[in-house]
Enzyme design. Sequence first.
Site, short mmCIF file in Angstrom:
data_model
loop_
_atom_site.label_atom_id
_atom_site.label_comp_id
_atom_site.label_asym_id
_atom_site.label_seq_id
_atom_site.Cartn_x
_atom_site.Cartn_y
_atom_site.Cartn_z
N GLY A 168 0.82 -1.21 0.00
CA GLY A 168 0.00 0.00 0.00
C GLY A 168 0.85 1.25 0.00
O GLY A 168 2.09 1.18 0.10
N ASP A 169 0.20 2.40 -0.16
CA ASP A 169 0.88 3.70 -0.18
C ASP A 169 1.91 3.81 -1.30
O ASP A 169 2.88 4.55 -1.18
CB ASP A 169 1.59 3.98 1.17
CG ASP A 169 0.63 3.96 2.33
OD1 ASP A 169 -0.51 4.41 2.14
OD2 ASP A 169 1.02 3.48 3.41
N GLY A 189 1.39 5.06 -4.18
CA GLY A 189 1.14 6.25 -5.02
C GLY A 189 0.08 5.96 -6.08
O GLY A 189 0.06 6.59 -7.14
N LYS A 190 -0.83 5.02 -5.75
CA LYS A 190 -1.89 4.66 -6.72
C LYS A 190 -2.77 5.85 -7.07
O LYS A 190 -3.18 6.01 -8.21
CB LYS A 190 -2.78 3.54 -6.16
CG LYS A 190 -2.09 2.22 -6.02
CD LYS A 190 -2.97 1.20 -5.34
CE LYS A 190 -3.30 1.53 -3.90
NZ LYS A 190 -2.16 1.55 -2.98
N ALA A 194 -8.10 3.74 3.16
CA ALA A 194 -7.20 4.16 2.08
C ALA A 194 -6.88 5.66 2.20
O ALA A 194 -7.61 6.41 2.83
CB ALA A 194 -7.84 3.88 0.74
N GLY A 195 -5.78 6.04 1.59
CA GLY A 195 -5.43 7.47 1.58
C GLY A 195 -4.74 7.77 0.26
O GLY A 195 -3.56 7.50 0.10
N HIS A 196 -5.50 8.25 -0.70
CA HIS A 196 -4.93 8.52 -2.03
C HIS A 196 -4.66 10.02 -2.16
O HIS A 196 -5.58 10.83 -2.16
CB HIS A 196 -5.88 8.00 -3.11
CG HIS A 196 -5.98 6.50 -3.10
ND1 HIS A 196 -6.82 5.79 -3.88
CD2 HIS A 196 -5.29 5.58 -2.37
CE1 HIS A 196 -6.66 4.49 -3.64
NE2 HIS A 196 -5.74 4.36 -2.71
N GLN A 241 -4.96 -0.08 -0.95
CA GLN A 241 -3.95 -0.94 -0.29
C GLN A 241 -3.02 -1.57 -1.35
O GLN A 241 -2.84 -0.97 -2.40
CB GLN A 241 -4.63 -2.01 0.58
CG GLN A 241 -5.31 -1.45 1.82
CD GLN A 241 -6.71 -0.91 1.57
OE1 GLN A 241 -7.52 -1.54 0.94
NE2 GLN A 241 -7.01 0.28 2.07
P1 IMP Z 1 -7.22 -2.08 8.24
O1 IMP Z 1 -7.37 -2.17 6.76
O2 IMP Z 1 -7.56 -0.74 8.81
O3 IMP Z 1 -7.91 -3.20 8.96
O4 IMP Z 1 -5.65 -2.26 8.57
C1 IMP Z 1 -4.97 -3.51 8.35
C2 IMP Z 1 -3.55 -3.27 7.89
O5 IMP Z 1 -3.57 -2.70 6.58
C3 IMP Z 1 -2.75 -2.30 8.75
O6 IMP Z 1 -1.38 -2.70 8.75
C4 IMP Z 1 -2.88 -0.98 8.02
O7 IMP Z 1 -1.82 -0.12 8.31
C5 IMP Z 1 -2.84 -1.47 6.58
N1 IMP Z 1 -3.53 -0.56 5.66
C6 IMP Z 1 -4.85 -0.41 5.49
N2 IMP Z 1 -5.11 0.51 4.54
C7 IMP Z 1 -3.91 0.94 4.09
C8 IMP Z 1 -3.52 1.86 3.08
O8 IMP Z 1 -4.33 2.47 2.38
N3 IMP Z 1 -2.19 2.01 2.91
C9 IMP Z 1 -1.27 1.32 3.62
N4 IMP Z 1 -1.60 0.44 4.57
C10 IMP Z 1 -2.91 0.25 4.80
#
Ligand code: IMP
Length: 428
Positions: free
Chosen positions: A12-13, A15-16, A39-41, A223
């Site tokens: 994840g992260d 840069g999608k 998510a954080g885009h 992700q």
């Molecule tokens: P959850 O999706 O909030 O249940 O988190 C589960 C795992 O996925 C954790 O390690 C989070 O940090 C990771 N995670 C969830 N969404 C993202 C994302 O958009 N980017 C990076 N890691 C993520």
Amino acid sequence: MAATVVVGAQWGDEGKGRVVDILAERADLVVRFQGGSNAGHTVWVGEEHFALHLIPTGILRGKKCVIGNGVVVDPHALSEEADNLENRGVSVWNNLVISENAHLILPYHRLLDEAHERSLGDGKIGTTLRGIGQAYADKAARVGLRVGDMADEKEFCAKLERLADSKNQILKQVYGGENLPWEKVCEEYLRYAERLRPLITDTSLLINSALDDGKHVLFEGAQGALLDIDFGTYPYCTSSNSTAGGACTGTGVSPKRIDTIVGVMKAYTTRVGEGPFPTELEGSGVEGDIAEAMRKPGREYGSTTGRPRRIGWFDALVVRRAVMLSGIEELAVTHLDVLDQFEKIPVCVGYEYDGERMDIFPASSAKLRKCRPIYEELPGWKQDTSRAKKFAELPANGRRYLDRISELTGVAVKMVLVGPRRDQTVVG
Ligand code: IMP
């Protein structure tokens, strides 16, 4: 382009959001298919910074956007995000539709996510605390509420009430928490229902009709491959299928209709939350200093939680696995400029496990935890790449680095991002 899927090739992260933003210029429809507001885009439009969590990135291009059935929707987070965007001049309410089959995140999902993480102590997953795993658990257990359930107020409240007892029992008796005031939750969700009702539809029909009409559809993954519920570093992963197959099950589109699969990777590796990470640069010594030197130019803080991301060198085994799992046909490499500062750049080309060399990423997290990276060192370029527009304008060692990524992953690098702005994109 017709139907293009964009997925993350690491944790994840990658840069999608940036890559989707660029490809969305030519798309008619942009569709999120899994995950939720975890998510954080992040996208920069001119001098303005946007961080999208639930709404597809295509909204910034004025495109029709879809939240597919595979997404878990927190109506509070969605309303807040939509209002913030509208206040900044982005039209959301006119351009967004939501699948009636998408599951809802309810307040007890967030509370249970928090309580469960707390109960795990040092063994916690490090979730984003957005209630994601709990909402998907209810979906799989067939006790979830769906967006479409909000259409009928009376029925919705009745369903919610039926769930009240068991959820409160878990909150109170297992985790020692407080009872949730159900009438209030119901009232709150009916207010969201009022706002969201015009957006709710059968999105599988909409997307398939768009494809029938020859429209370009972009599927925006969230992700990354190594956070996939089935193939990620379980249990240190998310709760949905973030590999390309999720684009089909999360939207109701046949795999036969997908034309191109684009994998997005960072020029190095990061992850947030817990779990094994072989190439991580850890500690307060030299390794920690190297990670810190990348954190600032790479803006390596979670855009949803603000947590500093863990940082490590490029790991070919990770991306090779993502290529296999998603059928990635082209790569977009982001954050190349962050490596401008280094004299030499290690890349991980294998693991050492129990005295043996391994070239394949292990399926088991326990095994991965014991893997030590085997590096080869590539020469750095010590030159500013942030103004390059074409591959030929990148330093020779920068191109060599990208060529090595292609060799190690078996996939061509078609796009390189060298800074956060839209025009810091290298193609052709
Ligand atoms: P959850 O999706 O909030 O249940 O988190 C589960 C795992 O996925 C954790 O390690 C989070 O940090 C990771 N995670 C969830 N969404 C993202 C994302 O958009 N980017 C990076 N890691 C993520």
